[in-house]
Write a protein that holds these residues in place. Structure first.
Motif, PDB file in Angstrom:
ATOM      1  N   GLY A 279      85.346  19.107  19.576  1.00  8.45           N
ATOM      2  CA  GLY A 279      85.787  20.471  19.372  1.00  8.45           C
ATOM      3  C   GLY A 279      86.412  20.668  18.010  1.00  8.45           C
ATOM      4  O   GLY A 279      87.269  21.541  17.825  1.00  8.45           O
ATOM      5  N   ARG A 280      86.014  19.862  17.029  1.00  8.89           N
ATOM      6  CA  ARG A 280      86.604  19.872  15.695  1.00  8.89           C
ATOM      7  C   ARG A 280      85.513  19.693  14.647  1.00  8.89           C
ATOM      8  O   ARG A 280      84.398  19.267  14.959  1.00  8.89           O
ATOM      9  CB  ARG A 280      87.609  18.718  15.520  1.00  8.89           C
ATOM     10  N   THR A 281      85.865  19.946  13.409  1.00  5.91           N
ATOM     11  CA  THR A 281      85.020  19.517  12.306  1.00  5.91           C
ATOM     12  C   THR A 281      85.242  18.021  12.110  1.00  5.91           C
ATOM     13  O   THR A 281      86.251  17.471  12.587  1.00  5.91           O
ATOM     14  CB  THR A 281      85.387  20.243  11.004  1.00  5.91           C
ATOM     15  N   PRO A 282      84.333  17.325  11.419  1.00  4.01           N
ATOM     16  CA  PRO A 282      84.572  15.900  11.147  1.00  4.01           C
ATOM     17  C   PRO A 282      85.889  15.652  10.434  1.00  4.01           C
ATOM     18  O   PRO A 282      86.609  14.702  10.756  1.00  4.01           O
ATOM     19  CB  PRO A 282      83.372  15.514  10.284  1.00  4.01           C
ATOM     20  N   ALA A 283      86.226  16.514   9.464  1.00  2.00           N
ATOM     21  CA  ALA A 283      87.479  16.332   8.728  1.00  2.00           C
ATOM     22  C   ALA A 283      88.685  16.490   9.646  1.00  2.00           C
ATOM     23  O   ALA A 283      89.662  15.722   9.542  1.00  2.00           O
ATOM     24  CB  ALA A 283      87.556  17.333   7.577  1.00  2.00           C
ATOM     25  N   GLU A 284      88.633  17.450  10.568  1.00  2.00           N
ATOM     26  CA  GLU A 284      89.738  17.658  11.494  1.00  2.00           C
ATOM     27  C   GLU A 284      89.871  16.496  12.471  1.00  2.00           C
ATOM     28  O   GLU A 284      90.988  16.026  12.747  1.00  2.00           O
ATOM     29  CB  GLU A 284      89.535  18.962  12.259  1.00  2.00           C
ATOM     30  N   ALA A 285      88.747  16.011  12.985  1.00  2.00           N
ATOM     31  CA  ALA A 285      88.786  14.861  13.898  1.00  2.00           C
ATOM     32  C   ALA A 285      89.292  13.623  13.181  1.00  2.00           C
ATOM     33  O   ALA A 285      90.090  12.848  13.731  1.00  2.00           O
ATOM     34  CB  ALA A 285      87.389  14.614  14.472  1.00  2.00           C
ATOM     35  N   ALA A 286      88.841  13.435  11.951  1.00  2.00           N
ATOM     36  CA  ALA A 286      89.286  12.278  11.169  1.00  2.00           C
ATOM     37  C   ALA A 286      90.776  12.359  10.887  1.00  2.00           C
ATOM     38  O   ALA A 286      91.493  11.340  10.933  1.00  2.00           O
ATOM     39  CB  ALA A 286      88.500  12.204   9.858  1.00  2.00           C
ATOM     40  N   ARG A 287      91.264  13.568  10.608  1.00  2.00           N
ATOM     41  CA  ARG A 287      92.689  13.728  10.292  1.00  2.00           C
ATOM     42  C   ARG A 287      93.558  13.388  11.495  1.00  2.00           C
ATOM     43  O   ARG A 287      94.653  12.829  11.342  1.00  2.00           O
ATOM     44  CB  ARG A 287      92.966  15.150   9.818  1.00  2.00           C
ATOM     45  N   ILE A 288      93.087  13.690  12.683  1.00  2.00           N
ATOM     46  CA  ILE A 288      93.835  13.304  13.882  1.00  2.00           C
ATOM     47  C   ILE A 288      93.982  11.783  13.928  1.00  2.00           C
ATOM     48  O   ILE A 288      95.053  11.252  14.227  1.00  2.00           O
ATOM     49  CB  ILE A 288      93.133  13.839  15.142  1.00  2.00           C
ATOM     50  N   CYS A 289      92.901  11.083  13.627  1.00  2.00           N
ATOM     51  CA  CYS A 289      92.944   9.609  13.627  1.00  2.00           C
ATOM     52  C   CYS A 289      93.928   9.083  12.593  1.00  2.00           C
ATOM     53  O   CYS A 289      94.747   8.199  12.880  1.00  2.00           O
ATOM     54  CB  CYS A 289      91.550   9.043  13.357  1.00  2.00           C
ATOM     55  N   THR A 290      93.864   9.612  11.385  1.00  2.00           N
ATOM     56  CA  THR A 290      94.721   9.098  10.318  1.00  2.00           C
ATOM     57  C   THR A 290      96.175   9.516  10.507  1.00  2.00           C
ATOM     58  O   THR A 290      97.100   8.748  10.211  1.00  2.00           O
ATOM     59  CB  THR A 290      94.213   9.556   8.939  1.00  2.00           C
TER      60      THR A 290
END
Length: 333
Positions: A279-290
């Motif tokens: 439910g996110r863009t790749p950048a948003e999903a990646a930012r959650i991880c980082t």
């Protein structure tokens, strides 16, 4: 070493590309396009492996790795990680792996660590690398690679006999969680064994004991996002079939998005899978991880139940993905 000898070393040490063919492996073939995609991934992995084995240095191998198309380059670095460890094991050093991670490989560290696990699956235990030198948070990806290798190449024992027990111990952490990390790799491999068909992959996961499903869905979600060869309707169906394990499926997809974003390899399919599964863009999903990644002082800690920081991190990512305003339910509607 002369060019002729390096070429000979490549021929001797590199697995035959036929080992990645779907018919040789006995994997499900969904259609010609997915078959080509998965076989291209396998070939590219072996290309990356061979580049390291044949090169005079990690820097020389890197020059060739960087020429590979962005859709497949990460798989080449995964193979390079395996090749570097294989060479280092023969030389009794860490030169190739250290060199790989000091260069462009640092941007592909997740894939390189997975490649270390491939090498461990091929090497006798006394030649295993010293994993205590690796990042205590990310070293669990090594076992993801180990599990993937076993399911991919020892499919009868690890997939077609899902009840079989495979005890495992290593110097990297507790045995109980080691088996869970291996299951994450097995789940990733099931995306290949099932030929990217979500119905087949779901059936494969459900053939294992229920307590293993969450980790396997996480691995399959990573593969569905990183390797692809699946459409939007299929991704939605896979998400629906994951049932209570949708948060883990999303977490695996977020890991894949972070791996591609970190390496600058985000492609159209990454956007599709991240949108449907996270439910996110790749950048948003990646930012959650980082944003949730433990700091240096907490990377080796354990949680209240004795799980490593890596598992706490995964749980927090899954929780954040389902807690933010755009939830998995929204993504599936």
């Amino acid at each position: 070493m002369s060019k002729i000898l390096r070429a000979a070393r490549r021929r001797i040490l590199t697995p035959n590309v036929s080992a990645t063919r779907m018919d040789v492996r006995g994997f499900n073939v969904k259609d010609a396009a997915s078959k080509n995609q998965l076989e291209t991934i396998g070939k590219t992995f072996l290309d990356g492996y061979a580049y390291v084995v044949e090169a005079r240095s990690s820097a020389e191998a890197e020059e060739r790795l960087e020429t590979i198309d962005e859709q497949y380059r990460g798989f080449a670095y995964e193979g390079a990680g395996m090749g570097a460890v294989m060479l280092d094991s023969l030389a009794g050093s860490t030169k190739r792996l250290d060199g790989l991670l000091a260069g462009q490989g640092q941007h592909h560290i997740y894939m390189v660590y997975v490649g270390i696990g491939w090498a461990m699956a091929r090497l006798p235990r006394f030649l295993w690398p010293d994993v205590t030198r690796t990042d205590p948070l990310l070293r669990w990806l090594i076992l993801d690679g180990y599990g993937f290798h076993q399911a991919y190449f020892r499919t009868d024992a690890y997939v077609r006999d899902p009840a079989r027990v495979h005890p495992f111990t290593w110097a990297g952490g507790p045995a109980d969680y080691s088996l869970r990390a291996i299951d994450q790799g097995i789940g990733r491999a099931l995306w290949f064994v099932g030929g990217t068909d979500p119905d087949v992959v779901t059936g494969l996961i459900r053939s294992y004991a229920e307590h293993r499903h969450a980790d396997m869905y996480a691995g399959a979600g990573l593969a569905a996002t990183y390797a692809g060869s699946v459409g939007e309707d299929e991704l939605r169906r896979f998400a629906e079939q994951s049932g209570p394990h949708l948060p883990q499926l999303a977490q695996g997809a977020a890991f894949a998005a972070e791996a591609r974003e970190k390496a600058g390899l985000t492609i159209g399919h990454t956007h599709l899978a991240a949108r449907v599964l996270c439910g996110r863009t790749p950048a948003e999903a990646a930012r959650i991880c980082t944003d949730l990644m433990p700091g240096e002082d907490a990377r080796a800690t354990t949680g209240p139940s004795g799980e490593p920081a890596y598992e706490t991190w995964r749980q927090q990512i899954a929780g954040r993905l389902t807690a933010l305003p755009l939830t998995q339910k929204d993504a599936l509607s």
